[in-house]
Design a protein around this motif. Structure first.
Motif, PDB file in Angstrom:
ATOM      1  N   PHE A  85      -1.658  -0.749  -4.673  1.00 18.54           N
ATOM      2  CA  PHE A  85      -1.985  -0.890  -3.148  1.00 18.54           C
ATOM      3  C   PHE A  85      -2.451   0.054  -2.422  1.00 18.54           C
ATOM      4  N   VAL A  86      -1.802   1.229  -2.273  1.00 17.91           N
ATOM      5  CA  VAL A  86      -2.150   2.391  -1.810  1.00 17.91           C
ATOM      6  C   VAL A  86      -3.911   2.492  -1.743  1.00 17.91           C
ATOM      7  N   SER A  87      -4.419   2.448  -3.142  1.00 17.91           N
ATOM      8  CA  SER A  87      -5.764   2.510  -3.348  1.00 17.91           C
ATOM      9  C   SER A  87      -6.674   1.549  -2.917  1.00 17.91           C
ATOM     10  N   ASN A  88      -5.881   0.305  -2.710  1.00 20.90           N
ATOM     11  CA  ASN A  88      -6.688  -0.916  -2.051  1.00 20.90           C
ATOM     12  C   ASN A  88      -6.781  -0.590  -0.448  1.00 20.90           C
ATOM     13  N   VAL A 135      -3.451  -5.932  -0.275  1.00 20.51           N
ATOM     14  CA  VAL A 135      -2.827  -4.578   0.137  1.00 20.51           C
ATOM     15  C   VAL A 135      -1.310  -4.596  -0.036  1.00 20.51           C
ATOM     16  N   GLY A 136      -0.608  -5.809  -0.349  1.00 21.83           N
ATOM     17  CA  GLY A 136       0.763  -5.807  -0.558  1.00 21.83           C
ATOM     18  C   GLY A 136       1.081  -7.062  -1.619  1.00 21.83           C
ATOM     19  N   ARG A 137       2.321  -7.116  -2.085  1.00 24.56           N
ATOM     20  CA  ARG A 137       2.503  -8.186  -2.963  1.00 24.56           C
ATOM     21  C   ARG A 137       1.978  -9.693  -2.205  1.00 24.56           C
ATOM     22  N   ASN A 138       2.388  -9.763  -0.851  1.00 28.21           N
ATOM     23  CA  ASN A 138       2.101 -10.915  -0.518  1.00 28.21           C
ATOM     24  C   ASN A 138       1.097 -10.835   1.218  1.00 28.21           C
TER      25      ASN A 138
END
Length: 467
Positions: A63-66, A339-342
């Protein structure tokens, strides 16, 4: 009362020593590795917890990479919005200047020419891409977002460099059949009534197949469906090909192919001996290697060599002169980055929502100014003001997303640090505690061995006394 034998005493002592030895080995492992668990069976519950934590850390890192990717993409998009805004402000200045009563015919000509260049600038800005993917073409992953329609066209031929020779030099047969041939053998390659003699340069066995490389080039392709086969000189050994001996693709530089060759188009492969037209089936790109693999609808009819001037050509009509209209050729989808689970952030939007009116109004202004100031310049200038506000609003939305991504990236990095710290507590052991445990288990094992030795000696003496 059950009878206690020397064997029973020995077995109980053995179990006790094995237990102490196992505890000592675990303590030694923890001391040497610094880990509480070295294999899942040692502590299934803790091992499962460690795996879950590592999975969460990997997911957070992704998510950090995204977010970093999205933030960089948004920065580029923000620059494009800013560039378009600057163009619109300049166009408004020119519109006000064109309404001056002191202008002469030359002034209108210069104003119109500059506005025409502003249209060209906007076209370049909104057709920008990020890592080869257009920013304002919706969900399209290649090509451009907008296409210009110009006053006239002219024939144009694009030329492409071939990176790898589209040669016909390899034949494939089964590994068992390939063992019947040797380097230097003369073989006959045939399909129906057509045949030719070639020399084997080398044979390489790969798994269940043999790849035969011949000297020189084959004169034509040979297909499995056409009963292509090879035989030795006297015809005593006949083997069918297991794969077509044909060229079905071309490898070209990606920077030359991008946005210029698409599926369904016709290209020409040519060298000093002639050439042929072929239909493109698909285009596969490799950004890291800067190359594009052009899959052909049909195989080439012969070999081509770069040494003999082999190149790829594509004929097309290109627009020349002033832009008379701009058409959106993207789709209406919106690209989303997770960028996160949801949590998702829109990163690619249809450019028609924002920029179509920009082109329409700039072209309208250019034509009005070009008409010697007799056109509705004031009305178009008013439209440009509203369009500028619309672009500014969209740019503000992009800026807000950039800020959101920045906050999310910081939070995700903190989350990774926190998870790593917690994983360290769950997975790693305190070295002081591990050392004390190791020394304790050493002492217990030593005591068990000493006690066991004394017990066995006493039991043996008693048995000898009553025997």
């Amino acid at each position: 009362m059950p009878k206690v034998t020397l064997l029973t005493i020995g077995n109980n002592l053995k179990k006790r020593i094995e237990t102490r030895l196992g505890a000592l080995e675990r303590a030694q492992m923890q001391l040497s590795t610094g880990l509480r668990v070295d294999k899942p069976s040692a502590d299934p519950g803790r091992a499962n917890r460690i795996l879950d934590l590592k999975a969460n850390i990997d997911q957070s890192k992704q998510f950090v990479s995204n977010t970093e990717h999205s933030e960089a993409l948004m920065d580029v998009a923000n620059g494009a919005y800013q560039g378009v805004s600057d163009v619109l402000f300049r166009a408004q200045d020119l519109a006000h200047m064109a309404q001056s009563e002191t202008n002469n015919s030359s002034d209108y000509k210069y104003y119109a020419a500059e506005i025409g260049q502003l249209v060209e600038s906007v076209l370049d800005m909104v057709n920008i891409d990020f890592a080869g993917v257009p920013l304002f073409a919706g969900t399209k992953t290649e090509g451009a977002a907008f296409e210009a329609q110009r006053g006239s066209t002219a024939p144009f031929t694009r030329k492409y460099t071939i990176l790898n020779d589209p040669s016909l030099r390899t034949l494939e047969v089964s590994a068992g059949d390939g063992s019947n041939f040797n380097d230097g053998d003369e073989i006959v390659l045939s399909s129906g009534e057509i045949s030719e003699k070639v020399l084997i340069e080398s044979i390489q066995t790969i798994g269940d197949r043999s790849v035969i490389t011949v000297t020189g080039q084959l004169t034509r392709p040979y297909f499995v469906d056409g009963n292509a086969q090879i035989s030795n000189a006297d015809g005593s050994i006949v083997t069918s090909l297991t794969r077509d001996a044909a060229v079905g693709s071309l490898v070209l530089p990606l920077d030359q192919v991008q946005n210029t060759i698409e599926s369904g188009q016709v290209i020409r492969v040519q060298d000093v001996d002639g050439g042929e037209d072929i239909l493109v089936e698909s285009v596969e790109t490799d950004i890291l290697e800067n190359r594009a693999v052009i899959k052909l609808k049909h195989s080439l009819q012969r070999s081509y060599s770069v040494d003999r001037g082999a190149e790829v050509f594509k004929n097309e009509d290109v627009g020349i002169g002033d832009i008379i209209g701009v058409r959106y050729i993207g789709d209406n989808g919106t690209k989303q980055e997770r960028v996160g689970r949801n949590s998702f952030v829109p990163t690619g939007v249809p450019g028609s929502i924002v920029f179509q009116r920009v082109f329409d109004h700039l072209i309208e202004l250019r034509d009005a100014v070009r008409n010697g100031g007799m056109g509705p310049i004031g009305q178009v200038a008013s439209k440009l003001e509203h369009t500028t506000e619309h672009v500014t609003v969209r740019q503000t939305e992009v800026g807000a997303r950039i800020n959101r991504l920045h906050v999310m990236r910081s939070r995700l990095k903190d989350q990774v640090i926190g998870l790593k710290g917690f994983l360290q507590k769950v997975e790693e052991i305190d070295m002081t505690t591990a050392l004390i445990e190791y020394q304790t288990q050493q002492a217990l094992l030593s005591a068990s061995l000493s006690t066991g030795s004394q017990l066995m000696s006493s039991a043996s003496s008693l048995l000898n006394m009553f025997s």
